[in-house]
Write a protein that holds these residues in place. Structure first.
Motif, PDB file in Angstrom:
ATOM      1  N   ARG A  68       5.588   8.490 -34.369  1.00 38.05           N
ATOM      2  CA  ARG A  68       4.193   8.544 -34.811  1.00 38.05           C
ATOM      3  C   ARG A  68       3.754   9.999 -34.915  1.00 38.05           C
ATOM      4  N   ILE A  69       3.191  10.370 -36.079  1.00 38.20           N
ATOM      5  CA  ILE A  69       2.699  11.727 -36.324  1.00 38.20           C
ATOM      6  C   ILE A  69       1.229  11.637 -36.674  1.00 38.20           C
ATOM      7  N   LEU A  70       0.376  12.277 -35.882  1.00 47.03           N
ATOM      8  CA  LEU A  70      -1.065  12.194 -36.132  1.00 47.03           C
ATOM      9  C   LEU A  70      -1.477  13.194 -37.204  1.00 47.03           C
ATOM     10  N   ILE A  71      -2.128  12.708 -38.256  1.00 41.68           N
ATOM     11  CA  ILE A  71      -2.617  13.566 -39.335  1.00 41.68           C
ATOM     12  C   ILE A  71      -3.994  14.113 -38.998  1.00 41.68           C
ATOM     13  N   SER A  72      -4.860  13.261 -38.450  1.00 43.59           N
ATOM     14  CA  SER A  72      -6.204  13.706 -38.097  1.00 43.59           C
ATOM     15  C   SER A  72      -6.778  12.792 -37.022  1.00 43.59           C
ATOM     16  N   GLY A  73      -7.739  13.326 -36.258  1.00 43.59           N
ATOM     17  CA  GLY A  73      -8.386  12.531 -35.225  1.00 43.59           C
ATOM     18  C   GLY A  73      -7.684  12.610 -33.889  1.00 43.59           C
ATOM     19  N   THR A  74      -7.961  11.642 -33.031  1.00 46.41           N
ATOM     20  CA  THR A  74      -7.380  11.561 -31.691  1.00 46.41           C
ATOM     21  C   THR A  74      -7.012  10.116 -31.389  1.00 46.41           C
ATOM     22  N   ILE A  75      -5.798   9.917 -30.868  1.00 42.36           N
ATOM     23  CA  ILE A  75      -5.319   8.586 -30.517  1.00 42.36           C
ATOM     24  C   ILE A  75      -4.812   8.603 -29.072  1.00 42.36           C
ATOM     25  N   ARG A  84       1.502   6.891 -20.713  1.00 44.14           N
ATOM     26  CA  ARG A  84       0.257   7.198 -21.428  1.00 44.14           C
ATOM     27  C   ARG A  84       0.311   8.624 -21.957  1.00 44.14           C
ATOM     28  N   THR A  85      -0.312   8.838 -23.119  1.00 42.92           N
ATOM     29  CA  THR A  85      -0.457  10.192 -23.642  1.00 42.92           C
ATOM     30  C   THR A  85      -1.571  10.201 -24.683  1.00 42.92           C
ATOM     31  N   ILE A  86      -2.041  11.403 -25.020  1.00 39.43           N
ATOM     32  CA  ILE A  86      -3.076  11.578 -26.031  1.00 39.43           C
ATOM     33  C   ILE A  86      -2.485  12.361 -27.196  1.00 39.43           C
ATOM     34  N   LEU A  87      -2.663  11.860 -28.417  1.00 42.28           N
ATOM     35  CA  LEU A  87      -2.197  12.535 -29.615  1.00 42.28           C
ATOM     36  C   LEU A  87      -3.393  13.139 -30.353  1.00 42.28           C
ATOM     37  N   THR A  88      -3.272  14.424 -30.711  1.00 47.73           N
ATOM     38  CA  THR A  88      -4.273  15.078 -31.554  1.00 47.73           C
ATOM     39  C   THR A  88      -3.565  15.603 -32.806  1.00 47.73           C
ATOM     40  N   ASN A  89      -4.277  16.350 -33.645  1.00 46.96           N
ATOM     41  CA  ASN A  89      -3.743  16.755 -34.949  1.00 46.96           C
ATOM     42  C   ASN A  89      -2.324  17.315 -34.878  1.00 46.96           C
ATOM     43  N   ASP A  91       0.364  16.211 -33.587  1.00 48.24           N
ATOM     44  CA  ASP A  91       1.214  15.844 -32.461  1.00 48.24           C
ATOM     45  C   ASP A  91       2.153  14.713 -32.882  1.00 48.24           C
ATOM     46  N   ILE A  92       3.326  14.672 -32.238  1.00 50.75           N
ATOM     47  CA  ILE A  92       4.335  13.656 -32.554  1.00 50.75           C
ATOM     48  C   ILE A  92       4.753  12.952 -31.268  1.00 50.75           C
ATOM     49  N   LEU A  93       4.821  11.637 -31.322  1.00 48.82           N
ATOM     50  CA  LEU A  93       5.338  10.845 -30.208  1.00 48.82           C
ATOM     51  C   LEU A  93       6.480   9.992 -30.736  1.00 48.82           C
ATOM     52  N   SER A  94       7.647  10.127 -30.106  1.00 47.62           N
ATOM     53  CA  SER A  94       8.825   9.339 -30.471  1.00 47.62           C
ATOM     54  C   SER A  94       9.177   8.430 -29.306  1.00 47.62           C
ATOM     55  N   VAL A  95       9.292   7.128 -29.577  1.00 40.75           N
ATOM     56  CA  VAL A  95       9.600   6.141 -28.539  1.00 40.75           C
ATOM     57  C   VAL A  95      10.771   5.289 -28.979  1.00 40.75           C
ATOM     58  N   ASN A  96      11.841   5.276 -28.186  1.00 43.81           N
ATOM     59  CA  ASN A  96      12.906   4.300 -28.403  1.00 43.81           C
ATOM     60  C   ASN A  96      12.556   3.089 -27.545  1.00 43.81           C
ATOM     61  N   GLU A 132       9.615  10.887 -26.197  1.00 44.10           N
ATOM     62  CA  GLU A 132       9.610  12.312 -26.513  1.00 44.10           C
ATOM     63  C   GLU A 132       8.264  12.669 -27.121  1.00 44.10           C
ATOM     64  N   PHE A 133       7.608  13.685 -26.567  1.00 44.32           N
ATOM     65  CA  PHE A 133       6.310  14.122 -27.083  1.00 44.32           C
ATOM     66  C   PHE A 133       6.424  15.561 -27.542  1.00 44.32           C
ATOM     67  N   HIS A 134       5.902  15.847 -28.748  1.00 43.14           N
ATOM     68  CA  HIS A 134       5.940  17.201 -29.291  1.00 43.14           C
ATOM     69  C   HIS A 134       4.550  17.573 -29.777  1.00 43.14           C
ATOM     70  N   SER A 135       4.047  18.720 -29.327  1.00 43.31           N
ATOM     71  CA  SER A 135       2.741  19.199 -29.745  1.00 43.31           C
ATOM     72  C   SER A 135       2.920  20.310 -30.773  1.00 43.31           C
ATOM     73  N   ASN A 136       2.163  20.239 -31.878  1.00 40.99           N
ATOM     74  CA  ASN A 136       2.308  21.203 -32.955  1.00 40.99           C
ATOM     75  C   ASN A 136       0.968  21.786 -33.355  1.00 40.99           C
ATOM     76  N   LEU A 137       1.005  23.000 -33.903  1.00 38.79           N
ATOM     77  CA  LEU A 137      -0.205  23.676 -34.330  1.00 38.79           C
ATOM     78  C   LEU A 137      -0.899  22.908 -35.446  1.00 38.79           C
ATOM     79  N   ALA A 138      -2.197  22.753 -35.332  1.00 40.27           N
ATOM     80  CA  ALA A 138      -2.957  22.041 -36.356  1.00 40.27           C
ATOM     81  C   ALA A 138      -3.047  22.854 -37.638  1.00 40.27           C
TER      82      ALA A 138
END
Length: 241
Positions: A68-75, A84-89, A91-96, A132-138
């Motif tokens: 899951r890659i967040l394009i905009s907003g907060t999830i 649990r985790t929070i995704l913002t602009n 950000d990527i969450l990978s779950v097997n 796996e959680f990855h945070s990226n620059l907006a």
């Protein structure tokens, strides 16, 4: 043999779940995927979770790699394992998901703003659950690709073979040119246009169009300013024209 699959934005299947609006670029695909021309991709969705909305998903049995890659907003993401985790602009969450039951929730607690994301399901033979959680620059510099997840950070396993998955994105100006060349056999490149207009091997791709290229050189010409997303299964070389 070169294979190219294309799905225009207006041809996407649409599902209205009330608080969640889903455009399916690849859906439905028989699982296991077999020889469908989409490589290991089961599903590729562009989702809008409306203000105050949420989606509940259940995975049972066959392991799936969900990106899951967040394009905009907060999830807010949480599931039945207690993760649990929070995704913002960006950000990527990978779950097997593993081979046991997993129920997950995507929640937009913001009562004023919708949230948009890309969600990809890949066939996976790995029965072990993994996060796996990855945070990226907006904000990113125009005219270059940025790595969202590098090969080795995210990988899928199908029929006993591991395959590296590279996720990248970038913003480009009108007139920019790039060449993407496969370095390994069986390489697939999925291109999703978030905004703008891109010519890819003479195929004009616009807002929310999707294309998958297999084992070929891809020439990208940006006919307007554009934001694009790439998913590479295999190894490629990317050069600026």
């Amino acid at each position: 043999m070169k294979v190219m699959k294309y799905l225009a934005e207006q041809d996407r299947k649409f599902t209205d779940m009330g608080g969640v609006k889903i455009h399916h670029s690849i859906y439905p695909v028989v699982y296991p995927v077999g020889e469908n021309g989409w490589s290991p991709v089961i599903m590729f969705d562009n989702k809008h979770i409306l203000a105050g909305g949420q989606e509940v998903q259940s995975f049972v049995g066959s392991p799936v790699l969900v990106i899951r890659i967040l394009i905009s907003g907060t999830i807010a993401y949480y599931d039945s394992t207690g993760y649990r985790t929070i995704l913002t602009n960006n950000d990527i969450l990978s779950v097997n998901t593993g081979n046991e039951v997993l129920q997950s929730v995507l929640n937009n607690a913001d009562e004023a703003e919708d949230s948009e994301l890309i969600e990809i399901w890949l066939e996976s033979g790995n029965v072990n659950r993994k996060y796996e959680f990855h945070s990226n620059l907006a904000k990113r510099e125009t005219g270059r690709f940025y790595t969202l997840t590098a090969p080795g950070q995210t990988e899928m396993e199908s029929e006993g073979q591991k395959q590296k998955v590279w996720l990248g994105a970038g913003s480009f100006a009108q007139g920019d040119n790039y060449e993407i060349k496969a370095q390994t056999g069986g390489c697939s490149v999925l291109l999703f246009v978030v905004t703008g207009l891109v010519n890819a091997n003479t195929n004009r791709l616009a807002f929310r169009d999707t294309a998958i290229f297999c084992d070929e050189v891809i020439s990208l010409e940006f006919e307007s300013a554009a934001d694009i997303f790439l998913m590479v299964m295999g190894t490629v070389e990317i050069n600026k024209g």
